[in-house]
Motif scaffolding. Structure first.
Motif: not given
Length: 432
Positions: A79, A287-288, A302, A416-417
């Motif tokens: 990230l 990010g999850r 993401v 997106s990441f």
């Protein structure tokens, strides 16, 4: 040519090493790996799948660390910092450790051309082999059969889910993609599939090569209520478990695959009930479906294909009511953007779509056109109920959403990441 002295310079060199960014095939990687002459005395776990790989790796790492094992974890993409890709004992490797591994590999590879991902994967193998670990976990980059990680032979291979993504490399059906994912299975070794509807191609391949295949609902499953959940495997039950700290609908599927893997490895890596509970309770993965504290609520996810977008939609539905939902959305051009939009268009009121800093990103204008065709109309300018606006960067899109959102509203950042990373960087700079 002398080697770069800093990690940043090394990464620039690696970007230019090989003519193709993604070059499927293992011949070159195998050749260099043989020259490296590294062997793992400890169990090797490889995790592939369309979605859920990162969460599965993070849970495995967390539980094994709580059990007192020395663990290496290799994941991608990162990230914010490249160092996130290689972790030893729960900490990202330092620039110095990475440079040492790169130097070592550079001396070994001779004139064999390696892509960025191939080079960094082999460097991770070198680094982990030197670190004398009790377990190593490798996340597949793309697919499975031809991915650089597949030069390793897994003692346990997990395929988390099989869905449509990366069609130009893996095929455009679940059957074709399932065959590619199953490429990480090995004869005589444990092969776990956490997808409740595994493609026939994956099952056939596992049976053909004589892998020991564990299927969800046949060899292992879970049951649960609002408070806790239970796992049952082939010979082992784990009862009254707390939910993983990673939020979201699919995390019990991922956690079940993790516990199946630990059951398969129980003689080599025994893990007690308390270590499983603590490991699941403390697992952390940015990010999850990450819900940030504060108001308005900000969700980082993401999700970048329809399967992940459907999960994100379900997770949003399970949250408390919010008057308005803002989306900060940017995506790669090769993704099924229409498919992602179709799952979320009924849940988002205001779209802040953004360009991303990569040539293969879809432009904000292209995404805006797709949204307009999905809704069948252009929202009128100045409409407080609905809007679609375009921005040059995730930071600008997020700043705009923040300026308009009320404290009870929510902002979902996804696609997106790079979209998530752009917002994380912006938040970090605001907080310092």
């Amino acid at each position: 040519m002398e080697n770069p002295k800093t990690l940043a310079d090394w990464l620039i060199r690696l970007e230019a090493l090989h003519p193709k960014a993604i070059d499927m095939g293992l011949d070159r990687v195998r050749e260099v790996k043989q020259a490296m002459d590294v062997q793992f005395a400890c169990p090797v776990i490889i995790v592939g799948g369309t979605n859920g790989k990162g969460s599965t790796c993070a849970m495995l790492e967390s539980i094994l660390l709580r059990a007192g094992y020395r663990v290496g974890l290799y994941t991608s993409p990162h990230l914010l910092h490249f160092n996130e890709r290689m972790r030893v004992n729960g900490a990202s490797c330092t620039d110095q450790e990475l440079i040492a591994a790169f130097d070592k590999l550079e001396a070994i590879r001779g004139d064999v051309s390696l892509s960025y991902f191939e080079f960094t994967t082999l460097a991770a193998i070198q680094l982990f082999a030197d670190a004398k670990l009790d377990a190593v976990i490798f996340e597949v980059g793309l697919g499975g059969r031809l991915d650089a990680v597949n030069v390793l032979d897994a003692d346990v291979a997990i395929v988390t889910s099989v869905d449509i993504d990366h069609t130009e490399y893996l095929g455009d059906t679940r059957e074709k993609i399932g065959f590619e994912k199953a490429g990480i299975f090995r004869s005589g070794q444990t092969a776990i599939c956490g997808d409740p509807v595994p493609p026939a191609s994956l099952v056939e391949h596992a049976e053909k090569i004589g892998a020991d295949l564990w299927l969800f609902n046949r060899d292992f499953n879970y049951s649960g209520d609002k408070q806790q959940w239970n796992f049952s495997g082939r010979g082992r039950r784990r009862n009254s478990l707390g939910y993983p700290s990673l939020r979201g609908a699919n995390q019990l599927l991922n956690a079940s695959s993790v516990l199946a893997a630990l059951e398969a490895l129980r003689l080599r890596l025994p893990v007690g009930a308390q270590e499983v509970r603590t490991g699941l309770a403390l697992v952390d993965l940015p990010g999850r479906f990450q819900v940030l504290p504060g108001q308005p609520t900000v969700i980082l996810d993401v999700a970048h294909n329809p399967h992940a977008a459907a999960t994100l939609a379900q997770n949003l539905d399970n949250m408390n009511f919010a008057p308005y939902t803002y989306a900060v959305f940017g995506a790669m051009q090769d993704k099924d953007i229409d498919g992602v939009i179709s799952h979320l268009k009924g849940r988002v009121d205001h779209w802040c779509v953004t360009d991303l800093p990569l040539p293969r990103a879809a432009s904000a204008a292209e995404i805006r056109d797709k949204l307009i065709s999905a809704y069948g109309e252009v929202p009128p300018a100045g409409d407080s109920e609905r809007s679609i606006q375009t921005f040059a960067s995730p930071a600008e899109a997020f700043a705009n959403a923040l300026s308009r959102a009320g404290e009870n509203d929510r902002i979902a950042v996804f696609g997106s990441f790079l979209t998530v990373a752009g917002v994380m960087e912006f938040r970090n700079s605001e907080h310092h």
